[in-house]
Design a protein around this motif. Structure first.
Motif, short mmCIF file in Angstrom:
data_model
loop_
_atom_site.label_atom_id
_atom_site.label_comp_id
_atom_site.label_asym_id
_atom_site.label_seq_id
_atom_site.Cartn_x
_atom_site.Cartn_y
_atom_site.Cartn_z
N CYS A 163 0.85 -1.19 0.00
CA CYS A 163 0.00 0.00 0.00
C CYS A 163 0.89 1.24 0.00
O CYS A 163 2.06 1.16 0.37
CB CYS A 163 -0.94 0.01 1.21
SG CYS A 163 -0.09 0.30 2.79
N LEU A 203 -7.22 2.29 8.23
CA LEU A 203 -8.40 1.45 8.08
C LEU A 203 -8.36 0.69 6.75
O LEU A 203 -8.66 -0.50 6.69
CB LEU A 203 -9.66 2.32 8.15
CG LEU A 203 -11.00 1.58 7.94
CD1 LEU A 203 -11.18 0.50 9.00
CD2 LEU A 203 -12.17 2.56 7.96
N ASP A 204 -7.99 1.38 5.67
CA ASP A 204 -7.90 0.72 4.36
C ASP A 204 -6.82 -0.36 4.36
O ASP A 204 -6.98 -1.42 3.76
CB ASP A 204 -7.61 1.75 3.28
CG ASP A 204 -8.76 2.74 3.09
OD1 ASP A 204 -9.91 2.34 3.37
OD2 ASP A 204 -8.50 3.88 2.67
N ALA A 213 -5.83 -2.09 6.98
CA ALA A 213 -6.34 -3.22 7.75
C ALA A 213 -7.30 -4.07 6.92
O ALA A 213 -7.25 -5.31 6.95
CB ALA A 213 -7.03 -2.72 9.02
N GLN A 214 -8.16 -3.41 6.16
CA GLN A 214 -9.10 -4.15 5.32
C GLN A 214 -8.37 -4.90 4.20
O GLN A 214 -8.78 -6.00 3.81
CB GLN A 214 -10.13 -3.17 4.74
CG GLN A 214 -11.08 -2.62 5.79
CD GLN A 214 -12.01 -1.54 5.25
OE1 GLN A 214 -11.74 -0.93 4.21
NE2 GLN A 214 -13.12 -1.30 5.96
N LEU A 215 -7.28 -4.30 3.70
CA LEU A 215 -6.48 -4.97 2.67
C LEU A 215 -5.83 -6.23 3.24
O LEU A 215 -5.80 -7.28 2.58
CB LEU A 215 -5.41 -4.00 2.15
CG LEU A 215 -4.63 -4.42 0.90
CD1 LEU A 215 -5.57 -4.62 -0.28
CD2 LEU A 215 -3.58 -3.37 0.57
N LYS A 236 -6.97 -8.02 5.71
CA LYS A 236 -8.03 -9.01 5.95
C LYS A 236 -8.45 -9.68 4.66
O LYS A 236 -8.60 -10.92 4.59
CB LYS A 236 -9.23 -8.33 6.61
CG LYS A 236 -10.38 -9.30 6.87
CD LYS A 236 -11.58 -8.60 7.49
CE LYS A 236 -12.74 -9.57 7.69
NZ LYS A 236 -13.95 -8.89 8.24
N SER A 237 -8.63 -8.90 3.61
CA SER A 237 -9.12 -9.47 2.35
C SER A 237 -8.12 -10.42 1.72
O SER A 237 -8.50 -11.37 1.02
CB SER A 237 -9.48 -8.35 1.36
OG SER A 237 -8.33 -7.61 1.01
N HIS A 238 -6.82 -10.18 1.96
CA HIS A 238 -5.78 -11.05 1.39
C HIS A 238 -5.26 -12.07 2.41
O HIS A 238 -4.35 -12.84 2.09
CB HIS A 238 -4.63 -10.22 0.86
CG HIS A 238 -4.95 -9.47 -0.40
ND1 HIS A 238 -4.89 -10.04 -1.65
CD2 HIS A 238 -5.37 -8.19 -0.59
CE1 HIS A 238 -5.25 -9.16 -2.56
NE2 HIS A 238 -5.55 -8.02 -1.95
N ASN A 239 -5.79 -12.03 3.64
CA ASN A 239 -5.39 -12.96 4.69
C ASN A 239 -3.88 -12.94 4.92
O ASN A 239 -3.22 -13.98 4.95
CB ASN A 239 -5.86 -14.39 4.34
CG ASN A 239 -5.76 -15.34 5.52
OD1 ASN A 239 -5.89 -14.92 6.68
ND2 ASN A 239 -5.53 -16.61 5.24
N THR A 245 0.08 -6.54 11.58
CA THR A 245 -1.10 -6.59 12.46
C THR A 245 -0.72 -6.16 13.87
O THR A 245 -1.53 -5.56 14.58
CB THR A 245 -1.68 -8.01 12.48
OG1 THR A 245 -0.63 -8.95 12.76
CG2 THR A 245 -2.31 -8.37 11.15
N GLY A 260 -8.89 5.44 12.58
CA GLY A 260 -8.57 4.65 11.39
C GLY A 260 -8.25 5.50 10.18
O GLY A 260 -7.83 4.99 9.15
#
Length: 606
Positions: free
Chosen positions: A154, A161-162, A164-166, A168-171, A189, A203
């Protein structure tokens, strides 16, 4: 003495000399002797003491075997003479100048010194490595074999916040922070918890505010010990891998744990307790990474393929046990056998299934429903596990390949007595049979009986030899490497059908001639030499050629897996160095020479 400066400059563009430190390159350049040559000059003859290792600096050199057959036409940067030096110091070939030019000669003592002192030199010239199994050694494995590729990144201005979501989406547990394609930081994390949540930050704060700037990195050529030392000393769990300033991967503590835990023994142990085909598929899905680990740890091809085949064997036996648990005990004894690459214990990252069932002669017609159901259960399960159905239907699910021993005996007798093209093809497949699960006594007597019967039928042997020559090494004009001319794999080499298969076919013929019971190709070649079916020099040359071809094929597959691609058998020569292409071409020439000997009714060149 020759001026070392131009020699050093020349060698700096020749592998493996290009990997030497500058001072050592200068030193070894001083040891080289430059010898001009004219077209037609004899450089050395077969059986003569060698002056050293030769490197073509200018012009061209033709190398031929003791029978006068041309095996190589070498241009600048190619080496020759190393095989004789590695064995007894006497020339194993004859070399003649084809064009005016010059060769560089490295004296024998210096050649042996370089083998002893420089691993890159030894890896390139010495193909007689020991065959012992090596464990997947984390400490000595390269970072490139351990890292997760295609890291998620990134920009530094992105919101936390973005980010963190990235994650999560890519594990994933970390992101590389990049600016204009260059790594400027890392966020994990742990950073999210300690620097954002615990600090009460919003965030909306930018990643640059909470990231670790200018993180410690490693190069892809670093060793596992470097990772361990950095992680322990700096108390960090994520290490970016950077090449030319660009993040190409990341290594985490989880990656190290997975690497250490993944072994063939672990997979076999997990298979033994799997409850169904889906559980087995989850286990066999780890085979590609095991292949990468085994190759990265320096294991020879016959060790890697044996360990991978062991997993296929265990999977088959587990499915047989699950089938019996579902269907009940078998009405008569049976034996499940594998042929093809599994039968020869030569499975790689790309395998389909080839199998059959031998049933006791006590079998009655009403028993076939049980064995048909068993065969379907096992073959369907193998397909789920990635061992795909045989395109030629060479599986126990076919009525023809699920028969009592007496029928199998008739099959073999008919194929030997009437060797038409179909019989030759079927015999070729069935001579690679190996018991996997069940009553092995159903096969042992038949195998010895068939080998004896077939070896005594000269017409059958001649037909089998002719059939074995249908797969040829990819050699073209002047015995250069010839690639596929069109289609999906244009300009590539088929390292299966034109690489290992010609040697597999030769090994099968030698086994037939010598009544050798081994199914594995390398074991067949070694046994053929001991039995006198192949000359000692022919066997050594063919073993060396096979080792090189098979190893390149495995390394190619491992490279694809590391790149996140499915393994295949298609290798582009442009991906190889000049020396690698030269060695590969020489290996193909050896195979072609041995095929020629078979075609003329000889076991091997004298």
């Amino acid at each position: 003495m020759s001026d070392p400066a131009p020699i050093a400059d020349f060698l700096s563009h020749v592998h493996p000399y290009d990997s030497l430190p500058p001072a050592e390159l200068t030193r070894v350049a001083t040891a080289f002797i430059r010898k001009p040559m004219r077209a037609g000059d004899r450089i050395y003859s077969f059986g003569e003491p060698l002056d050293g290792l030769y490197v073509v600096q200018e012009g061209a050199v033709e190398v031929s075997d003791q029978s006068g057959n041309v095996v190589s036409l070498l241009g600048p940067r190619n080496s020759f003479g190393e095989r004789g030096l590695s064995r007894d110091g006497y020339a194993a070939t004859t070399a003649d100048a084809k064009q005016d030019g010059a060769v560089l000669v490295l004296p024998p003592d210096e050649f042996r010194f370089m083998l002893d002192e420089h691993p890159s030199f030894r890896r390139f010239f010495d193909r007689s490595r020991p065959a012992e199994t090596k464990r997947s050694d984390l400490a000595t494995s390269r970072v490139s074999a351990l890292m997760a590729r295609d890291p998620i990144t990134c920009p530094p201005g992105a919101r936390v916040l973005d980010a963190a979501q990235l994650m999560k989406s890519h594990n994933v547990s970390c992101l590389g922070v990049t600016e204009q394609d260059r790594l400027v930081g890392i966020i994990t994390t742990s950073d999210m918890v300690n620097r954002v949540l615990a600090a009460g930050l919003s965030g909306d704060v930018p990643v640059r505010q909470v990231m670790t700037p200018d993180p410690i990195t490693l190069a892809p050529g670093a060793l596992g010990t470097d990772i361990l030392h950095v992680m322990i000393e700096r108390r960090i769990g994520h290490l970016p891998v950077v090449e030319d300033g660009r993040m190409i991967g990341v290594v985490t503590q989880t990656d190290l744990t997975h690497f250490q835990a993944l072994s063939s023994a672990t997979l076999v142990q997990d298979i033994a307790t799997a409850l169904d085909a889906r559980e087995l598929a989850d286990i066999t899905a780890r085979i590609p990474q095991l292949l990468v680990n085994l190759v990265a740890s320096g294991n020879r091809h016959e060790v890697v393929t044996r360990l991978i085949t062991d997993i296929g064997d265990a999977c088959t036996r587990r499915l047989l046990a699950l089938a019996e648990a579902k269907l009940g005990p078998p009405p008569v004894p049976y034996l499940w056998l594998a042929c093809g690459s599994q039968g020869r214990q030569e499975q790689t990252g790309v395998s389909d299934q080839d199998n059959c069932l031998f049933l006791s002669d006590d079998m009655r017609p009403e028993h076939d429903a049980y064995f048909a159901a068993l065969a379907k259960f096992v073959s369907d399960g193998l397909d789920v596990c990635g061992y795909f159905y045989c395109p030629g239907d060479m599986m126990a699910t076919a009525d023809r390949w699920r028969q009592p021993v007496r029928v199998w005996r008739d099959y073999f007798k008919t194929w030997v007595d009437k060797p038409d093209p179909m019989a030759q093809m079927l015999a070729s497949v069935m001579f690679d049979l190996r018991p996997i699960g069940g009553d092995e006594s159903l096969f042992s007597g038949l195998q010895a009986e068939t080998l004896e019967m077939a070896s005594k039928n000269s017409i059958f042997v001649a037909h089998m030899a002719s059939n074995a020559l249908k797969h040829t090494p990819p050699l073209g004009l002047l015995r250069g490497i010839a690639t596929i001319r069109s289609g999906e794999h244009k300009n590539q080499l088929d390292m299966k059908h034109n690489g290992v298969v010609p040697v597999v076919d030769l090994g099968r013929i030698y086994a037939l001639q010598g009544q050798i019971t081994a199914a594995n190709t390398r074991a067949r070649l070694e046994a053929a030499e001991k039995a006198g079916v192949v000359s000692a020099s022919g066997a050594r040359d063919l073993l060396d050629a096979y080792d090189l071809i098979a190893q390149m094929r495995l390394e190619h597959q491992a490279g694809l897996v590391k790149a996140g691609k499915a393994p295949d058998n298609y290798l582009s020569p442009s991906a190889l160095s000049d020396f690698e292409r030269s060695h590969l071409r020489d290996a193909f020439v050896v195979v072609r020479t041995m095929q020629s000997a078979i075609g003329h009714g000889r076991a091997a060149p004298a």
